[in-house]
Design a protein around this motif. Structure first.
Motif, PDB file in Angstrom:
ATOM      1  N   TRP A   1       0.842  -1.150   0.066  1.00  0.00           N
ATOM      2  CA  TRP A   1      -0.020  -0.084  -0.065  1.00  0.00           C
ATOM      3  C   TRP A   1       0.822   1.201   0.038  1.00  0.00           C
ATOM      4  O   TRP A   1       1.931   1.178   0.466  1.00  0.00           O
ATOM      5  CB  TRP A   1      -0.868  -0.063   1.152  1.00  0.00           C
ATOM      6  N   TYR A   2       0.437   2.308  -0.656  1.00  0.00           N
ATOM      7  CA  TYR A   2       0.860   3.638  -0.737  1.00  0.00           C
ATOM      8  C   TYR A   2       1.170   4.123   0.848  1.00  0.00           C
ATOM      9  O   TYR A   2       0.282   4.327   1.516  1.00  0.00           O
ATOM     10  CB  TYR A   2       0.109   4.578  -1.360  1.00  0.00           C
ATOM     11  N   ARG A   3       2.516   4.283   0.913  1.00  0.00           N
ATOM     12  CA  ARG A   3       3.132   4.962   2.283  1.00  0.00           C
ATOM     13  C   ARG A   3       2.492   4.167   3.438  1.00  0.00           C
ATOM     14  O   ARG A   3       1.974   4.714   4.591  1.00  0.00           O
ATOM     15  CB  ARG A   3       2.933   6.414   2.250  1.00  0.00           C
ATOM     16  N   ILE A   4       2.527   2.790   3.350  1.00  0.00           N
ATOM     17  CA  ILE A   4       1.997   2.050   4.658  1.00  0.00           C
ATOM     18  C   ILE A   4       2.389   2.320   6.051  1.00  0.00           C
ATOM     19  O   ILE A   4       1.466   2.458   6.689  1.00  0.00           O
ATOM     20  CB  ILE A   4       1.863   0.491   4.058  1.00  0.00           C
ATOM     21  N   GLU A   5       3.548   2.551   6.188  1.00  0.00           N
ATOM     22  CA  GLU A   5       3.870   2.860   7.692  1.00  0.00           C
ATOM     23  C   GLU A   5       3.416   3.909   8.130  1.00  0.00           C
ATOM     24  O   GLU A   5       2.947   4.014   9.353  1.00  0.00           O
ATOM     25  CB  GLU A   5       5.660   2.942   7.447  1.00  0.00           C
ATOM     26  N   GLU A   6       3.296   5.276   7.478  1.00  0.00           N
ATOM     27  CA  GLU A   6       2.582   6.632   7.671  1.00  0.00           C
ATOM     28  C   GLU A   6       1.157   6.264   7.826  1.00  0.00           C
ATOM     29  O   GLU A   6       0.421   6.757   8.795  1.00  0.00           O
ATOM     30  CB  GLU A   6       2.793   7.528   6.814  1.00  0.00           C
ATOM     31  N   LEU A   7       0.612   5.481   6.967  1.00  0.00           N
ATOM     32  CA  LEU A   7      -0.860   5.209   7.202  1.00  0.00           C
ATOM     33  C   LEU A   7      -1.180   4.375   8.545  1.00  0.00           C
ATOM     34  O   LEU A   7      -2.008   4.629   9.000  1.00  0.00           O
ATOM     35  CB  LEU A   7      -1.419   4.316   6.066  1.00  0.00           C
ATOM     36  N   MET A   8      -0.423   3.626   8.846  1.00  0.00           N
ATOM     37  CA  MET A   8      -0.426   2.687  10.103  1.00  0.00           C
ATOM     38  C   MET A   8      -0.417   3.557  11.221  1.00  0.00           C
ATOM     39  O   MET A   8      -1.050   3.296  12.402  1.00  0.00           O
ATOM     40  CB  MET A   8       0.769   1.872  10.387  1.00  0.00           C
ATOM     41  N   ASP A   9       0.360   4.617  11.017  1.00  0.00           N
ATOM     42  CA  ASP A   9       0.496   5.852  12.065  1.00  0.00           C
ATOM     43  C   ASP A   9      -0.810   6.551  12.351  1.00  0.00           C
ATOM     44  O   ASP A   9      -1.315   7.012  13.584  1.00  0.00           O
ATOM     45  CB  ASP A   9       1.569   6.719  12.142  1.00  0.00           C
ATOM     46  N   GLU A  10      -1.428   6.684  11.369  1.00  0.00           N
ATOM     47  CA  GLU A  10      -2.707   7.359  11.123  1.00  0.00           C
ATOM     48  C   GLU A  10      -4.067   6.649  11.638  1.00  0.00           C
ATOM     49  O   GLU A  10      -5.130   7.305  11.958  1.00  0.00           O
ATOM     50  CB  GLU A  10      -3.016   7.768   9.769  1.00  0.00           C
ATOM     51  N   ILE A  11      -4.116   5.330  11.295  1.00  0.00           N
ATOM     52  CA  ILE A  11      -5.376   4.672  11.587  1.00  0.00           C
ATOM     53  C   ILE A  11      -5.187   3.163  11.893  1.00  0.00           C
ATOM     54  O   ILE A  11      -4.252   2.679  11.481  1.00  0.00           O
ATOM     55  CB  ILE A  11      -6.247   4.711  10.305  1.00  0.00           C
TER      56      ILE A  11
END
Length: 188
Positions: free
Chosen positions: A115-125
């Motif tokens: 997924w697109y920028r998954i690490e950042e996404l995991m921090d968001e939701i």
């Protein structure tokens, strides 16, 4: 704070399996609402078979009788590829009174690393994974798991049946079936 489950997808078209998953997740995770998020241009698939506007309207009509289901056109308004990270960031900014989780089927759980920028996404939701037939459901990413009745219905199967002149009644919610017929979608 309102607990919202985001259910993103192409919904090309929405079928009863989507509806069952949404209701099971809402109940199991004790969510206040499920927000369906039809993609404009899905980043992981070829273009959808029908317009994003038609897919949005089918979802809207299908969920009209469930006051705990909503649909958002956030990705349609933004245009371009529908990256979950951008959607989540925008929703969090526009709805600071809501706590969001993102619902993914087993097929998407298996591909989270792409997924697109998954690490950042995991921090968001936070993520809620729903088991689906034929998926391994293996990931190193944290997520809660919900069991749902396994309905072996897919949007691609619905489209194929319609393309071959077969009925999809009872595979899709009645309002979706009516919309497809009314608009002559998927070769009808």
């Amino acid at each position: 704070m309102k607990q919202i489950g985001l259910f993103g997808g192409t919904f090309d078209p929405l079928h009863v399996g989507h509806m069952v998953v949404a209701e099971c997740v809402r109940e199991a995770e004790e969510l206040d609402e499920i927000w369906f998020v039809p993609s404009h241009i899905p980043p992981h698939k070829e273009n959808a078979s029908v317009s994003s506007e038609d897919r949005y309207e089918m979802v809207k009509e299908a969920i009209a009788t469930n006051d705990r289901f909503k649909v958002t056109d956030i990705e349609l308004k933004r245009q371009g590829k529908s990256y979950t990270l951008k959607t989540v960031q925008e929703l969090k900014e526009n709805h600071p009174d809501c706590l969001f989780s993102f619902i993914v089927g087993g097929d998407m759980v298996d591909t989270l690393g792409k997924w697109y920028r998954i690490e950042e996404l995991m921090d968001e939701i936070s993520f809620i994974g729903v088991r689906r037939p034929g998926t391994t459901f293996e990931t190193s990413y944290p997520l809660s798991t919900v069991e749902s009745p396994l309905l072996a219905i897919s949007s691609s199967e619905v489209r194929e049946r319609l393309d071959n002149g077969k009925t999809v009644r009872y595979m899709v919610p009645e309002p979706v079936y009516s919309y497809i017929q009314r608009k002559g979608l998927y070769g009808c």
